[in-house]
Design a protein around this motif. Sequence first.
Motif, mmCIF file in Angstrom:
data_model
loop_
_atom_site.group_PDB
_atom_site.id
_atom_site.type_symbol
_atom_site.label_atom_id
_atom_site.label_comp_id
_atom_site.label_asym_id
_atom_site.label_seq_id
_atom_site.Cartn_x
_atom_site.Cartn_y
_atom_site.Cartn_z
ATOM 1 N N ASP A 67 11.610 40.881 19.198
ATOM 2 C CA ASP A 67 11.535 40.729 20.895
ATOM 3 C C ASP A 67 12.297 42.059 21.299
ATOM 4 N N GLU A 68 13.177 42.665 20.878
ATOM 5 C CA GLU A 68 13.773 43.762 21.391
ATOM 6 C C GLU A 68 12.686 44.854 21.226
ATOM 7 N N TYR A 69 12.148 45.111 19.976
ATOM 8 C CA TYR A 69 11.160 45.924 19.793
ATOM 9 C C TYR A 69 9.852 45.903 20.669
ATOM 10 N N VAL A 70 9.417 44.778 21.140
ATOM 11 C CA VAL A 70 8.227 44.519 21.979
ATOM 12 C C VAL A 70 8.869 44.933 23.251
ATOM 13 N N ALA A 71 10.007 44.614 23.692
ATOM 14 C CA ALA A 71 10.609 44.952 24.979
ATOM 15 C C ALA A 71 10.633 46.571 25.247
ATOM 16 N N ARG A 72 10.971 46.901 23.908
ATOM 17 C CA ARG A 72 11.289 48.862 24.225
ATOM 18 C C ARG A 72 9.946 49.394 24.214
ATOM 19 N N ILE A 73 8.620 48.895 23.514
ATOM 20 C CA ILE A 73 7.287 49.596 23.562
ATOM 21 C C ILE A 73 6.871 49.112 25.048
ATOM 22 N N ALA A 74 7.162 48.064 25.267
ATOM 23 C CA ALA A 74 6.626 47.715 26.988
ATOM 24 C C ALA A 74 7.100 48.677 27.680
ATOM 25 N N ARG A 75 8.460 49.126 27.765
ATOM 26 C CA ARG A 75 9.217 49.961 28.588
ATOM 27 C C ARG A 75 8.550 51.276 28.382
ATOM 28 N N GLU A 76 8.655 51.963 27.138
ATOM 29 C CA GLU A 76 8.258 53.430 26.860
ATOM 30 C C GLU A 76 6.768 53.495 26.915
ATOM 31 N N LYS A 77 5.943 52.698 26.598
ATOM 32 C CA LYS A 77 4.532 52.977 26.364
ATOM 33 C C LYS A 77 3.628 52.397 27.746
ATOM 34 N N LEU A 78 3.959 51.372 27.972
ATOM 35 C CA LEU A 78 3.376 50.706 29.242
ATOM 36 C C LEU A 78 4.098 50.773 30.674
ATOM 37 N N GLY A 79 5.317 51.373 30.608
ATOM 38 C CA GLY A 79 5.972 51.494 31.879
ATOM 39 C C GLY A 79 6.324 50.275 32.644
ATOM 40 N N TYR A 80 6.304 49.078 31.632
ATOM 41 C CA TYR A 80 6.997 47.872 32.358
ATOM 42 C C TYR A 80 8.485 47.636 32.455
ATOM 43 N N VAL A 81 8.907 46.730 33.519
ATOM 44 C CA VAL A 81 10.445 46.671 33.744
ATOM 45 C C VAL A 81 10.799 45.084 33.680
ATOM 46 N N SER A 82 11.961 45.023 33.549
ATOM 47 C CA SER A 82 12.269 43.582 33.527
ATOM 48 C C SER A 82 12.701 43.234 34.913
ATOM 49 N N PRO A 83 12.508 41.839 35.185
ATOM 50 C CA PRO A 83 12.809 41.366 36.539
ATOM 51 C C PRO A 83 14.139 41.820 36.948
ATOM 52 N N GLY A 84 14.265 42.247 38.179
ATOM 53 C CA GLY A 84 15.614 42.532 38.828
ATOM 54 C C GLY A 84 15.987 44.116 38.455
ATOM 55 N N GLU A 85 15.194 44.727 37.458
ATOM 56 C CA GLU A 85 15.596 46.005 37.051
ATOM 57 C C GLU A 85 15.039 47.114 37.996
ATOM 58 N N ARG A 86 15.895 48.150 38.264
ATOM 59 C CA ARG A 86 15.678 49.161 39.006
ATOM 60 C C ARG A 86 15.213 50.470 38.202
ATOM 61 N N VAL A 87 14.094 51.190 38.589
ATOM 62 C CA VAL A 87 13.605 52.365 38.013
ATOM 63 C C VAL A 87 13.786 53.451 38.829
ATOM 64 N N PHE A 88 14.391 54.400 38.404
ATOM 65 C CA PHE A 88 14.627 55.566 39.182
ATOM 66 C C PHE A 88 13.675 56.806 38.700
ATOM 67 N N VAL A 89 13.013 57.573 39.571
ATOM 68 C CA VAL A 89 11.907 58.493 38.876
ATOM 69 C C VAL A 89 12.266 59.737 39.465
ATOM 70 N N ASP A 90 12.482 60.762 38.406
ATOM 71 C CA ASP A 90 12.974 61.969 38.809
ATOM 72 C C ASP A 90 11.831 62.938 39.207
ATOM 73 N N ILE A 91 11.897 63.334 40.652
ATOM 74 C CA ILE A 91 10.572 64.049 41.295
ATOM 75 C C ILE A 91 10.937 65.570 41.237
ATOM 76 N N SER A 92 12.088 65.896 40.763
ATOM 77 C CA SER A 92 12.302 67.449 40.699
ATOM 78 C C SER A 92 11.581 68.029 39.757
ATOM 79 N N SER A 93 11.063 69.287 40.321
ATOM 80 C CA SER A 93 10.196 69.968 39.301
ATOM 81 C C SER A 93 11.285 70.834 38.364
ATOM 82 N N LYS A 94 10.783 70.962 37.212
ATOM 83 C CA LYS A 94 11.596 72.072 36.480
ATOM 84 C C LYS A 94 11.250 73.186 36.433
#
Length: 94
Positions: A67-94
């Motif tokens: 279950d942990e593996y499936v959750a990790r793959i969903a986060r990394e590959k598909l961009g899914y998040v758990s309910p109530g979770e906040r996602v911060f996106v870094d928009i600064s250019s490098k």
Amino acid sequence: MRRKKKVGLFTKVLVVGFAGYATFAMVSLQMQISQKKEEQAQLQAQVEEQALRNAETKALLESDNSDEYVARIAREKLGYVSPGERVFVDISSK
């Protein structure tokens, strides 16, 4: 006493031309061999990397943490998040 036959100009040019061609062909083949060895090393590294991934996936699927593996793959590959979770996106250019 035997006389030596003089080698004609055409024969000399032919021998020099053949020697030049043989040298060019050998250098060309050596370059191809070195390129193919580099390709082989890169492909071997990819094979080893994939074997590690396969082993990791197999170990995770066989363990109780699937279950942990499936959750990790969903986060990394598909961009899914758990309910109530906040996602911060870094928009600064490098």
